[in-house]
Design a protein around this motif. Structure first.
Motif, PDB file in Angstrom:
ATOM      1  N   PHE A  12      26.413  38.776  47.377  1.00 44.26           N
ATOM      2  CA  PHE A  12      25.815  40.106  47.251  1.00 44.26           C
ATOM      3  C   PHE A  12      24.917  40.023  46.023  1.00 44.26           C
ATOM      4  CE2 PHE A  12      29.961  41.117  49.220  1.00 44.26           C
ATOM      5  CZ  PHE A  12      29.509  41.709  50.383  1.00 44.26           C
ATOM      6  N   PHE A  15      25.975  37.905  43.008  1.00 44.43           N
ATOM      7  CA  PHE A  15      27.436  37.810  42.987  1.00 44.43           C
ATOM      8  C   PHE A  15      27.944  37.051  44.215  1.00 44.43           C
ATOM      9  CE2 PHE A  15      31.591  39.546  44.121  1.00 44.43           C
ATOM     10  CZ  PHE A  15      32.282  39.307  42.945  1.00 44.43           C
ATOM     11  N   ASN A  37      42.741  41.646  43.729  1.00 45.64           N
ATOM     12  CA  ASN A  37      41.754  42.648  44.118  1.00 45.64           C
ATOM     13  C   ASN A  37      40.371  42.093  43.835  1.00 45.64           C
ATOM     14  OD1 ASN A  37      44.051  44.873  42.735  1.00 45.64           O
ATOM     15  ND2 ASN A  37      43.557  44.783  44.892  1.00 45.64           N
ATOM     16  N   GLY A  38      39.536  42.133  44.844  1.00 46.09           N
ATOM     17  CA  GLY A  38      38.178  41.634  44.653  1.00 46.09           C
ATOM     18  C   GLY A  38      38.055  40.140  44.862  1.00 46.09           C
ATOM     19  N   ALA A  39      39.120  39.499  45.352  1.00 46.25           N
ATOM     20  CA  ALA A  39      39.067  38.055  45.572  1.00 46.25           C
ATOM     21  C   ALA A  39      38.118  37.716  46.715  1.00 46.25           C
ATOM     22  CB  ALA A  39      40.460  37.525  45.875  1.00 46.25           C
ATOM     23  N   GLY A  40      37.925  38.655  47.634  1.00 49.40           N
ATOM     24  CA  GLY A  40      36.994  38.416  48.735  1.00 49.40           C
ATOM     25  C   GLY A  40      37.642  38.367  50.107  1.00 49.40           C
ATOM     26  N   SER A  42      38.617  40.976  52.184  1.00 43.89           N
ATOM     27  CA  SER A  42      37.985  41.876  53.160  1.00 43.89           C
ATOM     28  C   SER A  42      36.596  41.384  53.520  1.00 43.89           C
ATOM     29  CB  SER A  42      37.902  43.297  52.594  1.00 43.89           C
ATOM     30  OG  SER A  42      39.190  43.781  52.302  1.00 43.89           O
ATOM     31  N   THR A  43      35.899  40.854  52.533  1.00 44.25           N
ATOM     32  CA  THR A  43      34.558  40.338  52.799  1.00 44.25           C
ATOM     33  C   THR A  43      34.617  39.247  53.860  1.00 44.25           C
ATOM     34  OG1 THR A  43      33.978  40.795  50.503  1.00 44.25           O
ATOM     35  CG2 THR A  43      32.552  39.277  51.706  1.00 44.25           C
ATOM     36  N   GLU A 391      30.379  44.168  39.586  1.00 43.75           N
ATOM     37  CA  GLU A 391      29.196  43.460  39.137  1.00 43.75           C
ATOM     38  C   GLU A 391      28.747  44.032  37.794  1.00 43.75           C
ATOM     39  OE1 GLU A 391      25.172  42.457  41.489  1.00 43.75           O
ATOM     40  OE2 GLU A 391      26.891  43.054  42.674  1.00 43.75           O
ATOM     41  N   SER A 399      31.218  50.035  46.787  1.00 48.91           N
ATOM     42  CA  SER A 399      31.050  48.596  47.013  1.00 48.91           C
ATOM     43  C   SER A 399      32.169  47.792  46.382  1.00 48.91           C
ATOM     44  CB  SER A 399      29.690  48.123  46.480  1.00 48.91           C
ATOM     45  OG  SER A 399      29.757  47.943  45.080  1.00 48.91           O
ATOM     46  N   GLY A 403      41.425  47.625  45.745  1.00 52.21           N
ATOM     47  CA  GLY A 403      42.264  47.666  44.561  1.00 52.21           C
ATOM     48  C   GLY A 403      41.483  48.016  43.314  1.00 52.21           C
ATOM     49  N   ASN A 404      40.248  47.559  43.247  1.00 53.34           N
ATOM     50  CA  ASN A 404      39.427  47.888  42.084  1.00 53.34           C
ATOM     51  C   ASN A 404      39.012  49.353  42.084  1.00 53.34           C
ATOM     52  OD1 ASN A 404      39.053  45.482  40.360  1.00 53.34           O
ATOM     53  ND2 ASN A 404      38.461  44.590  42.323  1.00 53.34           N
TER      54      ASN A 404
END
Ligand SMILES: Nc1ncnc2c1ncn2[C@@H]1O[C@H](COP(=O)(O)OP(=O)(O)OP(=O)(O)O)[C@@H](O)[C@H]1O
Ligand SMILES: [Mg+2]
Lengths: 507, 381
Positions: A12, A15, A37-40, A42-43, A391, A399, A403-404
Motif C-alpha cells: 500500500f 508500506f 494486529n496489522g501483520a497482514g 486479512s490483507t 503508516e 485502513s 486490532g489497531n
C-alpha cells in the motif's frame, strides 16, 4: 482442492503489508493463521478472495495459476469467505439471502424460493448447521447469522472456506458449535483457513499453524506447540498470558446504580431492576451471554439510552438524565462493544480519532478553532505508547487492521484522568501481545484509584481482570461472586440457574 | 488506497475521475457539434466521393465551436468578468450543498433557500431608502438570514423528528416558489402600474460596488469559500460536522449533539445559498421576478458533486460552470452553435461523474475502490 500461494506481495504505497508470502492449504485441512494486529492476515485473505490485487506473486489452485479480479471470480473458483461484518440482507429470510445473486426461477421468472429453502435444509443437515431457511435474518443471533454466511459459501460450492476472526463476535457456546461445524466441513473435504487471536482455539482445531509477523511468514508449526511458544512466535518476545494483579485497595463507591430498568423500543424489559456499585480501586466484571441486557446497561450508564426507571449515581450525583457529553466530562472513559459502530469514525484520520471526544478541551481547541499542533503531538504520543501500527497519523482509521482500530479507541479513552472506566469487550480482535499491554493498563488504572467496569462475554478476560464478578441473565444481575468461584458455577449462572446456593462465594 | 485519502465523502468521485469526466464530456460534445453542423452533414452525403471534406468540415466545426466557447468564457477581460459574475452565485450555493454533504445531508433545497433569500434581500433593496453601504449591508443580511431560516427549518425537522432532508428540502422548494409568485402579485412587491409579476429594481444604494469590471460580490464568494474551508478543517464545529457526516453514532457516543449539528449545518448551508441570492439581486440592477433564481440552486448540487464537496473543488467547479454559461452565449452569437450544447456538456459531466465505473472502463483506469455505491448512504440514514 489444493490452494497454493507463491511469493505473494502486497504494497500500500510504500508500506509492505504482505512480503513474499508462500504457503499451501491442503485439501481438507484446517489451516490457522496467527499474527499480531496489522501483520497482514486479512490483507492476504482479501487477495485470495479477489478483493485486493496482489502487487506480485501468484495463487495456484491444484497447480493451475489463477487470477481473481473480483470476489465473483474467487467464488466461481470455489473459494468462500465469511467476513467479520456479515453481508446479509436483514429483512430477507435465510433462503432468500442464500438465493441472492444466484436467483433460481421457474417459468415466467417467478423466484423459486422452495428450491432455495430445500438447498438450505440439505446443507444444514449435512454439516450440522441447524438453520431454519424460513427465519428472518434480523431475528437471528449473531452466531446463526454467521452460519447463514457459511451456508451461502457452501451453496456456491466452496471448497476452500476463509474465516477471518469468526469467533471474535461469538459467545463461548457459539464458538463450540462453530468448531463442531468446522470439523464436519473438514471431514467432508472442505479446507478451511481460520484466523483468530485466541490461542486456545488454534490448539483445539488447527491441523497446521502458520505465523505471520510484519507481513512475513515466520514459520509453520503443528498444534502441539504450547500457547507461550505460539505467542512468542507471533510477537517475537515472551508474552505474559496472565496479567499480574496485586490486591486491590478498594475505596468509596464511584458508580451506584439503583433499581434501574430499561425498556427497549419493542417494549421488552431489557434491563430489569438492576442495582450494583463499582468502587474506586476495584474491577467489577460483568459476565453474561451476549444479549442479556449488558449493551443497554452500559449505554444507559453513558447517557446514550435513557433509563425508564431508577437512578445512576456517579460520586453521589444522579446522572441518569444527562447526555454523553456531560457524562464524559465527569471523567468517565468508555470503550463501546462494537468499535466500528460507535467507537471511531472510519473516514477520519488516526490523529482526528484520537481526540474524537477530547477536541473541546482547552488543550486541543480554543473553543472555536482546533489546535492542530497539540492534536498532532497527542497523536504522536498515543501511537508510540499504544504501539498503534499505522503508516502515519494521517492514515484513515478504516485502513488500519482491526486490532489497531481497537487500540486507537483504547488509546483515546486512556489519555485523560478517569474516575470511572467502562469497557465493553476491551480486547476484542486484539493480539496476545497487545492484550498483555491493555490488561496491564486497566489494572494500572484500577491501582490509581479508578473504578473499572468490564463487560465481557469471555470468561477468561473476566477472570483475568475482575475483583468481583456480577453475572447478568435476562436483564438482571443474578449474582455477584468473587473470582475464585469455579468456571462451571459461573457458567450455570450465565445460563440462568438460581443463585441461592452460592452464598459462600458472595463478593 | 492512497487515492482515497483526499476524499471528503466516500462515494464522491476521485479527482482523476472528475477530470476524466470533463474530458469525456468534451469528446461527446464534439460528436454532437459534428452531427448538428449543416456543412458536415452535407459532406457526409457525398462522403464516398470526397471523404476528406467530411473530416475537414468536422474538424472546423469542432474547432470553431470550442474556440468560440473558450474565447467567450475567458478570451477578454470582459469575458472573464462575465464568467466570474456567473460563477459567484454558483460557488456560494454550491458551498452550501457541499457543507451539507460533509455533515451527511443531501441538501436539495438550495433553490428554495435562494428564492427566499432573494425575496428578503430584494424587498429591503427596493423598498427602503438607506445610505449607501448601510443599505447594501442591511439588504444582504436580510437575504442571508431569510435563506438561513429556510435551510434551518429542514435541519431542525431532521434533528427533531428525523424527517429526511431530501423530502423536506424539496417540499420547501415548492413552498418558496409559490411564496414568490404570490408576493409578486401584491402591492408591496409588484412594480407600480404594471401587471407583470416583477418588482422594482433594487436601489443603487443597495448594489455591490463594481471593481475591475465585476461586482464586489465575486470577491465575497471567494472569501466565503475560504471561510467554509476554515470552518470545516480548522474549527471545532467543522470537526463535529464531519464526524456526524461520517459516523453519526460515533459522534454521539463521543458526546457531540447530532441534532445541533444537523440544525446548524442547514442553517449555514441556507445562509450560503442566501449569499448567492444576494449576488443575483444586488449584483446589478435586477428586479425580483419569478425566474430570479434561474436554475442556480439545482446547478449548485452539480457543482458540489463535481467539486467533491470540498471548498476548493466547489470553487473550481463553479468557475467551470460559470465559464460554460458565459462562453455558451458567445458561441451561439458568434458561430451559431446552439447554447444548449453547454447544458449538454454539463449534463454529460454529471453523468460521467456519477458513473465512475463507466469512465474507468472507457479510459482503462484502475479501480481504486469506493465511488461505485453512489447514494447508498444518503438514503439509508
Ligand atoms: N487499504 C489499505 N491502505 C493502506 N494500508 C492498509 C490497507 N489495508 C491494510 N493496510 C495496512 O496493512 C497492514 C495489514 O493489515 P491487515 O488488516 O491485513 O492486518 P491483520 O493481520 O488482519 O490484523 P488484525 O489482527 O488486527 O486484523 C496494516 O498495517 C494496515 O494498516
Ligand atoms: Mg484482520
Amino acid at each position: 482442492m489444493e490452494l497454493e500461494i507463491r511469493g505473494l506481495t502486497k504494497r500500500f504505497g510504500s508500506f509492505v503489508a504482505n512480503d513474499d508470502i508462500s504457503l499451501t492449504i491442503e485439501p481438507g485441512e484446517i489451516h490457522c493463521l496467527l499474527g499480531e494486529n496489522g501483520a497482514g492476515k486479512s490483507t492476504l485473505m482479501n487477495m485470495l478472495y479477489g478483493l485486493l490485487d496482489p502487487t506480485s506473486g501468484e495463487i495456484l489452485l491444484d497447480g493451475e495459476p489463477v487470477h481473481f479480479t473480483t470476489p465473483g471470480d474467487a467464488i466461481n473458483a470455489g473459494i468462500g469467505m465469511v467476513h467479520q461484518h456479515f453481508m446479509l440482507v436483514p429483512v430477507f429470510t435465510v433462503a432468500e439471502n442464500v438465493m441472492l445473486g444466484r436467483e433460481q426461477t421457474r417459468g415466467l421468472g417467478m423466484l423459486d424460493r422452495g428450491k432455495a429453502a430445500e438447498l438450505v435444509r440439505e446443507l444444514s443437515a449435512r454439516y450440522g448447521l441447524d438453520v431454519d431457511p424460513e427465519a428472518m435474518v434480523e431475528d437471528l443471533p449473531v452466531g446463526v447469522q454467521q452460519r447463514v454466511e457459511i451456508i451461502k459459501a457452501l451453496a456456491n460450492e466452496a471448497q476452500v472456506l476463509i474465516l477471518d476472526e469468526p469467533t471474535a463476535v461469538l459467545t463461548p457456546q457459539e464458538i463450540d458449535e462453530l468448531m463442531e461445524i468446522m470439523r464436519s466441513l473438514k471431514e467432508q473435504g472442505t479446507s478451511i483457513v481460520f484466523i483468530t487471536h485466541k490461542l486456545r482455539e488454534v490448539k483445539a482445531i488447527g491441523d497446521r499453524i502458520t505465523v505471520i509477523r510484519r507481513g512475513k511468514v515466520v514459520g509453520t508449526t503443528a498444534p502441539g506447540a504450547s500457547e507461550p511458544e505460539l505467542a512468542e512466535m507471533m510477537v517475537g518476545r515472551a508474552v505474559k498470558l496472565q496479567v499480574e494483579k496485586p490486591e486491590p485497595t478498594v475505596g468509596e463507591p464511584v458508580l451506584d446504580v439503583r433499581n434501574m430498568t430499561v425498556i427497549d423500543a419493542r417494549g421488552h424489559t431489557v434491563v430489569d431492576d438492576i442495582s450494583f456499585q463499582a468502587r474506586a480501586g476495584e474491577v467489577l466484571g460483568i459476565a453474561g451471554v451476549q444479549g442479556n441486557g449488558q449493551t443497554e446497561l452500559i449505554k444507559s450508564l453513558m447517557g446514550l439510552v435513557k433509563p425508564d426507571a431508577g437512578q445512576i449515581l456517579i460520586d453521589g450525583k444522579d446522572v441518569s438524565k444527562q447526555g454523553p457529553r456531560e457524562t464524559l466530562e465527569q471523567g468517565i472513559g468508555y470503550i463501546p462493544e462494537d468499535r466500528s459502530h460507535d467507537g471511531y469514525v472510519g473516514g477520519f484520520t488516526v490523529r482526528e480519532n484520537l481526540v474524537l471526544d477530547l477536541y473541546k478541551h482547552d488543550e486541543f481547541s480554543n473553543g472555536l478553532a482546533l489546535r492542530l499542533d497539540a492534536i498532532a503531538d497527542n497523536a504522536r504520543e498515543r501511537i508510540e505508547e499504544f504501539d498503534i501500527r499505522t503508516e502515519d497519523m494521517d492514515s484513515l482509521v478504516s485502513s488500519l487492521s482491526g486490532g489497531n482500530q481497537q487500540k486507537v479507541v483504547l488509546a483515546r479513552e486512556f489519555s485523560r484522568p478517569l474516575k470511572l472506566l467502562i469497557a465493553s469487550q476491551p480486547t476484542r480482535g486484539v493480539d496476545v501481545g497487545s492484550i498483555e499491554f491493555i490488561h496491564k493498563r486497566i489494572i494500572g488504572e484500577r491501582d490509581r484509584g479508578t473504578a473499572v467496569v468490564i463487560v465481557s462475554t469471555e470468561l477468561d478476560e473476566i477472570y483475568a481482570l475482575s475483583d468481583r464478578i456480577a453475572v447478568m441473565y435476562a436483564g438482571r444481575i443474578v449474582g455477584t461472586v468473587t473470582p475464585d468461584t469455579p468456571r462451571e458455577e459461573i457458567g450455570l449462572m450465565m445460563a440462568g440457574a438460581s443463585t441461592e446456593q452460592e452464598g459462600s462465594h458472595r463478593g | 488506497m492512497a487515492d482515497d485519502k483526499g476524499k471528503a465523502v466516500s462515494w464522491l468521485p476521485t479527482a482523476k475521475v472528475t477530470v476524466a469526466s470533463i474530458l469525456l464530456a468534451l469528446v461527446v460534445g464534439a460528436l454532437l457539434i459534428v452531427v448538428s453542423d449543416r456543412k458536415v452533414v452535407e459532406a457526409a452525403g457525398y462522403f464516398f466521393d470526397y471523404p476528406w471534406d467530411f473530416f475537414v468540415f468536422a474538424g472546423e466545426a469542432i474547432w470553431d465551436s470550442y474556440r468560440a466557447l473558450a474565447v467567450g468564457a475567458a478570451g477578454s477581460w470582459n469575458a472573464v468578468t462575465q464568467t466570474l459574475e456567473r460563477a459567484a452565485p454558483l460557488i456560494c450555493a454550491g458551498l452550501g450543498v457541499s457543507l451539507a454533504f460533509r455533515a451527511g445531508m443531501f441538501n436539495i433545497g438550495a433553490q428554495g433557500q435562494l428564492i427566499v433569500g432573494a425575496i428578503c434581500a430584494g424587498y429591503i433593496g427596493f423598498t427602503y431608502d438607506l445610505p449607501i453601504v448601510v443599505h447594501l449591508l442591511v439588504a444582504a443580511t436580510a437575504g442571508i438570514a431569510g435563506a438561513a431560516v429556510w435551510g434551518g427549518i429542514a435541519g431542525l425537522l431532521k434533528a427533531q423528528t428525523g424527517a429526511h432532508e431530501v423530502i423536506t428540502t424539496i417540499m420547501l422548494n415548492y413552498v418558496a416558489v409559490s411564496l414568490l409568485l404570490y408576493l409578486l402579485t401584491k402591492d408591496a412587491f409588484q412594480r407600480e402600474g404594471s401587471n407583470n409579476p416583477r418588482s422594482e429594481a433594487a436601489a443603487d444604494t443597495a448594489l455591490f460596488p463594481e471593481i475591475f469590471g465585476f461586482h464586489a460580490g465575486v470577491l465575497v464568494a471567494f472569501a466565503v469559500a475560504f471561510a467554509v474551508w476554515w470552518l470545516l478543517e480548522r474549527s471545532t464545529l467543522g470537526f463535529e460536522m464531519r464526524a456526524v457526516g461520517a459516523n453519526a453514532d460515533a459522534a454521539r457516543t463521543a458526546g457531540m449533539s447530532v441534532p445541533k449539528v444537523y440544525t446548524l449545518t442547514m442553517l449555514v448551508a441556507g445562509a450560503l445559498a442566501g449569499l448567492a441570492a444576494v449576488q443575483q439581486i444586488l449584483g446589478h440592477q435586477d428586479s425580483l421576478t419569478a425566474n430570479v433564481a434561474g436554475a442556480i440552486g439545482f446547478d449548485a448540487i452539480t457543482v458540489a458533486l463535481l467539486g467533491r464537496a470540498t471548498p476548493l473543488g466547489t470553487v473550481l467547479a463553479g468557475l467551470l460552470f460559470g465559464a460554460l454559461a458565459s462562453g455558451g452565449i458567445q458561441m451561439q452569437a458568434g458561430v451559431g452553435t446552439p447554447v444548449s450544447l453547454t447544458q449538454v456538456l454539463q449534463a454529460l459531466i454529471v453523468l460521467f461523474v456519477a458513473a465512475p465505473a463507466l469512465v474507468r472502463a472507457v479510459l482503462r483506469m484502475r479501480d481504486t475502490g469506493g465511488g461505485a455505491t453512489v447514494m447508498a448512504k444518503g438514503w439509508g440514514s
